[in-house]
Write an enzyme that holds these catalytic residues in place. Structure first.
Site, PDB file in Angstrom:
ATOM      1  N   HIS A 155      22.341  -7.730 -11.079  1.00 18.16           N
ATOM      2  CA  HIS A 155      22.272  -6.475 -12.534  1.00 18.16           C
ATOM      3  C   HIS A 155      21.219  -5.960 -12.590  1.00 18.16           C
ATOM      4  O   HIS A 155      20.374  -6.428 -13.537  1.00 18.16           O
ATOM      5  CB  HIS A 155      23.436  -6.992 -13.647  1.00 18.16           C
ATOM      6  CG  HIS A 155      24.910  -6.784 -13.099  1.00 18.16           C
ATOM      7  ND1 HIS A 155      25.841  -7.563 -11.890  1.00 18.16           N
ATOM      8  CD2 HIS A 155      26.358  -5.806 -12.868  1.00 18.16           C
ATOM      9  CE1 HIS A 155      26.774  -8.055 -11.266  1.00 18.16           C
ATOM     10  NE2 HIS A 155      27.217  -6.516 -11.668  1.00 18.16           N
ATOM     11  N   LYS A 159      22.654  -5.749 -19.144  1.00 14.54           N
ATOM     12  CA  LYS A 159      23.933  -7.097 -19.208  1.00 14.54           C
ATOM     13  C   LYS A 159      23.111  -8.162 -20.062  1.00 14.54           C
ATOM     14  O   LYS A 159      22.630  -8.841 -19.785  1.00 14.54           O
ATOM     15  CB  LYS A 159      24.461  -7.284 -17.787  1.00 14.54           C
ATOM     16  CG  LYS A 159      25.476  -7.902 -17.256  1.00 14.54           C
ATOM     17  CD  LYS A 159      25.941  -7.942 -16.494  1.00 14.54           C
ATOM     18  CE  LYS A 159      27.622  -8.757 -16.052  1.00 14.54           C
ATOM     19  NZ  LYS A 159      28.476  -7.546 -16.507  1.00 14.54           N
TER      20      LYS A 159
END
EC number: 1.17.1.8
Length: 267
Positions: A155, A159
């Site tokens: 990600h 995040k």
């Protein structure tokens, strides 16, 4: 017409959800919520969504926003989501929660609060990811204990939780299919002389960097062969569209805790 309110309306995800609602037949943006003191409070919610003015002002009054909607869509944090869930319960309104990072205790509390209203709680609203969940369960049952399982997720660098809620759910799905306890077999760290891999463990590896929307690969590794099941998200639009689909679905359900498998009829 389903009246949908959006929590976190000034954020990236909130903007995409508002845009998705505007494109969905039978749905309308009824409210937009942000935290107290946010600089966009008082502004029209359509601007952050790239729509121009839509006649809905971003508010910091949770109760007022909830009372004016049929269902609230929430992509925030577990702590905020549980507060929003409680207020929705008091006002008999449905809620769709896409926040990740829930502890087992927080999930248990969500289930308790869902006894009064219908709630969709899902770590990933993507249709493709939820199809993957079903495929993973089927593959794991077929392969059994003869294949090792490793999960790698990637990600963007912003995040906050790790591993992702989607990766955790993938691990849980595989563990359940194999008759294992995910909390006992998940392995999040290997370093140094850590010994041979155990037969039952499910490896969980995390990558963070740049602007990766989301990638998940589950490896079923046997002797001389392996199967890889991968899902890649190219934009956040799949999450926003899925959340709106869940919102339209949940308003006609009985009180209880649901996930996207229920929404999509995959159970």
């Amino acid at each position: 017409m389903v009246k949908i309110a959006v929590c976190g309306a000034a954020g990236r995800m909130g903007g995409r959800i508002i845009a998705a609602i505007s494109e969905t037949e039978g749905a309308v943006v009824s409210g937009a919520l942000e935290r107290l003191g946010h600089p966009m409070v008082g502004q029209d919610a359509g601007f952050n969504a790239g729509l121009g003015a839509i006649g809905v002002t971003i508010s910091d009054d949770l109760t007022a926003v909830v009372q004016g909607c049929d269902v609230l869509i929430d992509f925030t944090t577990p702590k905020v989501s549980l507060k929003n869930l409680e207020v929705c319960g008091l006002n008999k309104k449905s809620i769709v929660i896409g926040s990740t990072g829930f502890t087992p205790e927080e999930r248990a509390l969500a289930a308790e609060l869902a006894k009064d209203i219908p709630v969709v709680l899902a770590p990933n609203m993507s249709v493709g990811v939820n199809v993957c969940f079903k495929v993973l369960a089927d593959v794991a049952k077929i392969l059994g204990d003869d294949f090792d399982v490793e999960i790698v997720e990637a990600h963007h660098k912003m995040k906050k939780d790790s591993p992702s809620g989607t990766a955790v759910r993938m691990g849980e799905v595989v563990a359940e299919a194999l008759g294992r306890d995910y909390n006992k077999v998940a392995n999040f760290h290997r370093e140094g002389i850590c010994g041979e891999r155990t037969k039952d463990e499910i490896g969980m590896q995390t990558i963070r960097g740049g602007d990766i929307v989301g990638e998940h690969t589950v490896y079923f590794i046997g002797m001389g062969e392996r199967i890889e099941i991968t899902h890649r998200a190219h934009t956040r639009d799949m999450f926003s569209r899925g959340s709106v689909r869940a919102a339209k679905w949940v308003v006609s359900q009985k009180p209880g805790l649901y996930d996207m498998q229920d929404v999509l009829g995959l159970r």
